[in-house]
Design an enzyme around this catalytic site. Structure first.
Site, PDB file in Angstrom:
ATOM      1  N   ARG A   1      34.634  44.067  37.975  1.00 44.29           N
ATOM      2  CA  ARG A   1      35.867  43.272  38.112  1.00 44.29           C
ATOM      3  C   ARG A   1      36.808  43.962  39.108  1.00 44.29           C
ATOM      4  NH1 ARG A   1      39.765  39.868  35.563  1.00 44.29           N
ATOM      5  NH2 ARG A   1      41.737  40.911  35.042  1.00 44.29           N
TER       6      ARG A   1
ATOM      7  N   LYS B   1      44.478  36.353  28.350  1.00 41.83           N
ATOM      8  CA  LYS B   1      45.358  37.062  27.435  1.00 41.83           C
ATOM      9  C   LYS B   1      46.647  36.286  27.216  1.00 41.83           C
ATOM     10  CE  LYS B   1      43.680  41.719  28.506  1.00 41.83           C
ATOM     11  NZ  LYS B   1      44.050  43.072  28.973  1.00 41.83           N
TER      12      LYS B   1
ATOM     13  N   TYR C   1      45.006  47.692  39.929  1.00 43.77           N
ATOM     14  CA  TYR C   1      43.599  47.313  40.007  1.00 43.77           C
ATOM     15  C   TYR C   1      43.103  47.230  41.444  1.00 43.77           C
ATOM     16  CZ  TYR C   1      42.607  45.959  35.164  1.00 43.77           C
ATOM     17  OH  TYR C   1      42.369  45.967  33.817  1.00 43.77           O
TER      18      TYR C   1
ATOM     19  N   ARG D   1      36.614  38.929  33.083  1.00 47.34           N
ATOM     20  CA  ARG D   1      36.572  39.978  32.062  1.00 47.34           C
ATOM     21  C   ARG D   1      35.292  39.809  31.256  1.00 47.34           C
ATOM     22  NH1 ARG D   1      42.069  38.065  31.711  1.00 47.34           N
ATOM     23  NH2 ARG D   1      43.560  39.679  32.341  1.00 47.34           N
TER      24      ARG D   1
ATOM     25  N   HIS E   1      46.680  38.366  35.665  1.00 45.52           N
ATOM     26  CA  HIS E   1      47.663  39.385  35.316  1.00 45.52           C
ATOM     27  C   HIS E   1      49.049  38.767  35.203  1.00 45.52           C
ATOM     28  CE1 HIS E   1      44.949  42.649  37.276  1.00 45.52           C
ATOM     29  NE2 HIS E   1      44.591  42.389  36.043  1.00 45.52           N
TER      30      HIS E   1
ATOM     31  N   HIS F   1      34.007  46.196  33.748  1.00 46.82           N
ATOM     32  CA  HIS F   1      35.337  46.385  34.309  1.00 46.82           C
ATOM     33  C   HIS F   1      35.267  46.934  35.726  1.00 46.82           C
ATOM     34  CE1 HIS F   1      39.672  46.868  34.137  1.00 46.82           C
ATOM     35  NE2 HIS F   1      39.530  48.079  34.638  1.00 46.82           N
TER      36      HIS F   1
END
Length: 306
Positions: free
Chosen positions: A248, A180, A280, A156, A271, A245
C-alpha cells in the site's frame, strides 16, 4: 433529578458514555475505540479514586509511571485522557481540565518500509512465471488478483479480504469502499487489476459472498501475509521487507514520485488528515533536489540569460 456523584464507581459508566460519543459524533473506528477503552481503564486502575475526579497532581504521578514506555505509547495514552477530559468539560461533568499536567512527547515520524519499482517488477515477474506454467494452480490466479489490488489500488488488507464476490465489474474502473469511521471513498482500478480479478472469479462459486473465500469466511490477514512472504522469497526479495501495508505504501510512494497530486492521493488512500498522507508518501531527497533543479521558475530564467 440529581447528577450521579463522580467517583471511582462512575468511571466505567463515564468511559462508556465517552466511547458512545466518539463513535457517534467522531465516527471513531472500532480499533480506535478499543484503544481508548484500554488506555482509560488502565488509568483508572493506576489513579487512586479513579480518573473522573483526578487532579493535576494525580495525572502528573500517573505520567511518572510511563517513564519506561515508548514515546509513541506515552503520546497515545495522554491523547486518550485529553479527549476524555474534554468530553467531561463539554458535558458539564467537570469545571476544569486537569490534562494539562500530562506530557506532550509527540511522536517520531518514522517512514514506513517500502519497495522500489524494481522490487515490484520482480514480484510481478514471479507471478507471471507461475501463470505461464503448464500446470498453473487456481491459487496463482488468486495471488495475481491480490497483488494487483494491493499495489494497483492501495487497498488496506482488511478492505481487500472483505471484498464481496461481485464488488469489481469489468466495465467499471473504480471501486466504492467504506473505510475507517464509515467514510466512503472511490478507489481507481487498473485494467490489469480488473482482468486479474475476472480470471480469479471464474474459480469462485457464484453463490459465494466473498471474492477471496476461505472456509466459512474470507481469506485471513495471516494467510495473506504468508502468501506475500512466499512470493517475495520466490522473487529474491527478503520476506521481512514485504507486507500488505508495504505494498500500500509502495502504491502511494510510486504515484507521488510519478507526479500524483497529494490531495488526490489522500482521497484514494482514505486518509482523514493530509498529514497522514504525507507520512505515507515520502519522497527521497534526491528527487526533491531534482525537482528544484528542473522545475523551479528561476531555472528557466537562468537559461534565458545564458
Amino acid at each position: 433529578m440529581t447528577a450521579e456523584p463522580l467517583g471511582s464507581g462512575s468511571d466505567t459508566a463515564l468511559i462508556g458514555r465517552f466511547l458512545e460519543m466518539m463513535a457517534a459524533e467522531s465516527g471513531a473506528a472500532r480499533n480506535t475505540l478499543m484503544a481508548y477503552a484500554s488506555d482509560l481503564r488502565l488509568a483508572c486502575d493506576a489513579v487512586p479514586g479513579g480518573i473522573a475526579t483526578a487532579s493535576r497532581d494525580d495525572l502528573a504521578k500517573l505520567a511518572d509511571g510511563w517513564a519506561d514506555l515508548a514515546r509513541a505509547t506515552v503520546a497515545r495514552k495522554a491523547a486518550s485522557l485529553r479527549r476524555f477530559y474534554a468530553f467531561m468539560l463539554d458535558d458539564g461533568l467537570r469545571g476544569d481540565d486537569p490534562s494539562d499536567a500530562l506530557p506532550r512527547p509527540g511522536t517520531a515520524r518514522r517512514l514506513p518500509k517500502t519497495l522500489s519499482v524494481a522490487d515490484v517488477d520482480r514480484l510481478f515477474a514471479a507471478i507471471a512465471e507461475r501463470l505461464a506454467a503448464a500446470d498453473v494452480a487456481h491459487a496463482d490466479y488468486r495471488l495475481s488478483a491480490l497483488i494487483e489490488l494491493l499495489y494497483g489500488s492501495g487497498l488496506r488488507a482488511t478492505e481487500l479480504m472483505s471484498l464481496p464476490r461481485n464488488a469489481i465489474v469489468s466495465d467499471r474502473p473504480f471501486l466504492i469502499l467504506k473505510g475507517k469511521g464509515g467514510r466512503e471513498r472511490m478507489v481507481p482500478l487498473s485494467d490489469r487489476a480488473r482482468e486479474a480479478v475476472a480470471r480469479w472469479r471464474e474459480f469462485v462459486p457464484a453463490g459465494q459472498p466473498w471474492l477471496f473465500p476461505s472456509g466459512k469466511s474470507h481469506l485471513s490477514r495471516i494467510r495473506l501475509y504468508q502468501l506475500l512472504k512466499a512470493l517475495a522469497a520466490d522473487a529474491g526479495i527478503p520476506p521481512d521487507r514485504i507486507s500488505p501495508h508495504v505494498l500500500r505504501h509502495a502504491f502511494a510512494t510510486h504515484l507521488l514520485e510519478g507526479g500524483a497530486d497529494l490531495r488526490a492521493l489522500q482521497t484514494m488512500l482514505g486518509h482523514a488528515d493530509i498529514a497522514t498522507t504525507e507520512i505515507y508518501t515520502h519522497v527521497d531527497s534526491k528527487r526533491l533536489v531534482e525537482l528544484v533543479n528542473t522545475r523551479h521558475p528561476l531555472v528557466d530564467a537562468k537559461r534565458v540569460r545564458s
